[in-house]
Design a protein around this motif. Structure first.
Motif, PDB file in Angstrom:
ATOM      1  N   TYR A   1      19.495  -8.178 -10.156  1.00  0.00           N
ATOM      2  CA  TYR A   1      20.797  -8.493 -10.220  1.00  0.00           C
ATOM      3  C   TYR A   1      21.439  -8.081  -9.023  1.00  0.00           C
ATOM      4  O   TYR A   1      21.543  -6.686  -9.020  1.00  0.00           O
ATOM      5  N   ARG A   2      22.136  -8.892  -8.376  1.00  0.00           N
ATOM      6  CA  ARG A   2      23.279  -8.331  -7.243  1.00  0.00           C
ATOM      7  C   ARG A   2      24.635  -8.439  -7.700  1.00  0.00           C
ATOM      8  O   ARG A   2      25.020  -9.725  -8.060  1.00  0.00           O
ATOM      9  N   ARG A   3      25.166  -7.574  -7.974  1.00  0.00           N
ATOM     10  CA  ARG A   3      26.566  -7.276  -8.366  1.00  0.00           C
ATOM     11  C   ARG A   3      27.393  -7.925  -7.348  1.00  0.00           C
ATOM     12  O   ARG A   3      27.241  -8.236  -6.129  1.00  0.00           O
ATOM     13  N   ILE A   4      28.695  -8.288  -7.866  1.00  0.00           N
ATOM     14  CA  ILE A   4      29.666  -8.849  -6.842  1.00  0.00           C
ATOM     15  C   ILE A   4      30.216  -7.976  -5.801  1.00  0.00           C
ATOM     16  O   ILE A   4      30.216  -8.451  -4.517  1.00  0.00           O
ATOM     17  N   ASP A   5      30.059  -6.625  -5.982  1.00  0.00           N
ATOM     18  CA  ASP A   5      30.322  -5.609  -4.754  1.00  0.00           C
ATOM     19  C   ASP A   5      28.780  -5.517  -3.744  1.00  0.00           C
ATOM     20  O   ASP A   5      28.783  -4.989  -3.138  1.00  0.00           O
ATOM     21  N   GLY A   6      27.877  -6.347  -4.236  1.00  0.00           N
ATOM     22  CA  GLY A   6      26.631  -6.253  -3.611  1.00  0.00           C
ATOM     23  C   GLY A   6      25.589  -5.326  -3.844  1.00  0.00           C
ATOM     24  O   GLY A   6      24.118  -5.371  -3.415  1.00  0.00           O
ATOM     25  N   THR A   7      25.782  -4.373  -4.884  1.00  0.00           N
ATOM     26  CA  THR A   7      24.848  -3.702  -5.319  1.00  0.00           C
ATOM     27  C   THR A   7      23.776  -4.099  -6.128  1.00  0.00           C
ATOM     28  O   THR A   7      24.076  -4.993  -7.041  1.00  0.00           O
ATOM     29  N   LEU A   8      22.515  -3.928  -6.043  1.00  0.00           N
ATOM     30  CA  LEU A   8      21.380  -4.457  -6.622  1.00  0.00           C
ATOM     31  C   LEU A   8      21.158  -3.462  -7.834  1.00  0.00           C
ATOM     32  O   LEU A   8      21.199  -2.092  -7.595  1.00  0.00           O
ATOM     33  N   THR A   9      21.039  -4.071  -9.014  1.00  0.00           N
ATOM     34  CA  THR A   9      20.766  -3.451 -10.176  1.00  0.00           C
ATOM     35  C   THR A   9      19.389  -4.104 -10.817  1.00  0.00           C
ATOM     36  O   THR A   9      19.401  -5.306 -10.724  1.00  0.00           O
ATOM     37  N   GLU A  10      18.556  -3.464 -11.481  1.00  0.00           N
ATOM     38  CA  GLU A  10      17.423  -3.950 -12.265  1.00  0.00           C
ATOM     39  C   GLU A  10      17.824  -3.841 -13.720  1.00  0.00           C
ATOM     40  O   GLU A  10      18.147  -2.838 -14.190  1.00  0.00           O
ATOM     41  N   ARG A  11      17.467  -4.971 -14.556  1.00  0.00           N
ATOM     42  CA  ARG A  11      17.785  -4.814 -15.985  1.00  0.00           C
ATOM     43  C   ARG A  11      16.468  -5.435 -16.868  1.00  0.00           C
ATOM     44  O   ARG A  11      16.147  -6.306 -16.434  1.00  0.00           O
TER      45      ARG A  11
END
Length: 223
Positions: free
Chosen positions: A154-164
């Motif tokens: 998932y790419r957060r609004i600030d551009g950071t990628l995270t995996e969930r």
């Protein structure tokens, strides 16, 4: 709080269908009432189905109007998804027709965008951007029906990628954005994801059972 995040939080507050005073929303989000008034103007201009007025309160209305048709949110969702599917077709004529139809619908929907709305990019062209998350909708819907866990990038609004790793529970369409309500195992809490910001979806060989506190019925968007 970033304005993009605040606009999204306002939608989550209003999604219970109740009337909310601007002052109450302002207190909850720790901003001024004037800021909430500007945000409401932005959301309405962007096509989010909100009704209300200053001094009375705001709520999500049940119907979206598309002259000369009256469309319910579910009907607008179906139209959005159908055009997005056609736009992905290999037939160039069908693809062009879907894109032209999207442009015509954009032209008659209330898409006047105030200057401040530029930061809320997904609020500008709902149908033109609909295909962005289309590839993920089928596996998400299948996982919701089969109660199958998913791994999201998932790419957060600030551009950071995270995996969930999540338990997908429900998808909704808000006139400008698709959202996925899920139980997030990383945060051990409910989370709402924008489907257009999902980079990848991987079905996992794990089936989840209903557990108290983790079911859709337990989700309280105003908590």
């Amino acid at each position: 709080m970033r304005r993009t995040d605040r606009l999204f939080d306002i939608i989550q507050i209003l999604r219970d269908g109740k009337l909310h005073r601007a002052q109450d929303i302002a207190d909850r989000l720790e901003v001024s009432v004037r800021t909430i008034y500007r945000d409401m103007d932005t959301l309405v201009a962007s096509g989010v189905p909100i009704e209300g007025e200053r001094g009375v309160g705001y709520m999500v209305r049940e119907q979206v109007t598309l002259p000369p048709l009256n469309l319910t949110p579910a009907e607008l969702e179906a139209l959005n998804l159908g055009m997005a599917i056609v736009a992905e077709a290999a037939d160039p004529d069908l693809k062009a027709a879907a894109e032209a139809l999207a442009a015509k619908i954009d032209a008659v929907l209330p898409t006047q965008v105030v200057a401040e709305a530029d930061a809320w990019k997904f609020a500008v062209y709902p149908f033109a951007d609909a295909a962005r998350g289309l590839a993920h909708m089928a596996p998400i819907r299948a996982a919701i029906k089969s109660r199958q866990k998913l791994r999201l990038t998932y790419r957060r609004i600030d551009g950071t990628l995270t995996e969930r790793t999540i338990r997908p529970l429900h998808m909704e369409y808000w006139g400008r954005v698709w959202t996925l309500t899920a139980w997030c195992e990383l945060r051990d809490a409910f989370r709402v994801f924008r489907i257009d910001l999902i980079e990848s979806v991987i079905p996992l060989p794990e089936i989840f059972a209903d557990e108290p506190g983790k079911r859709l019925a337990d989700y309280n968007p105003t908590a």
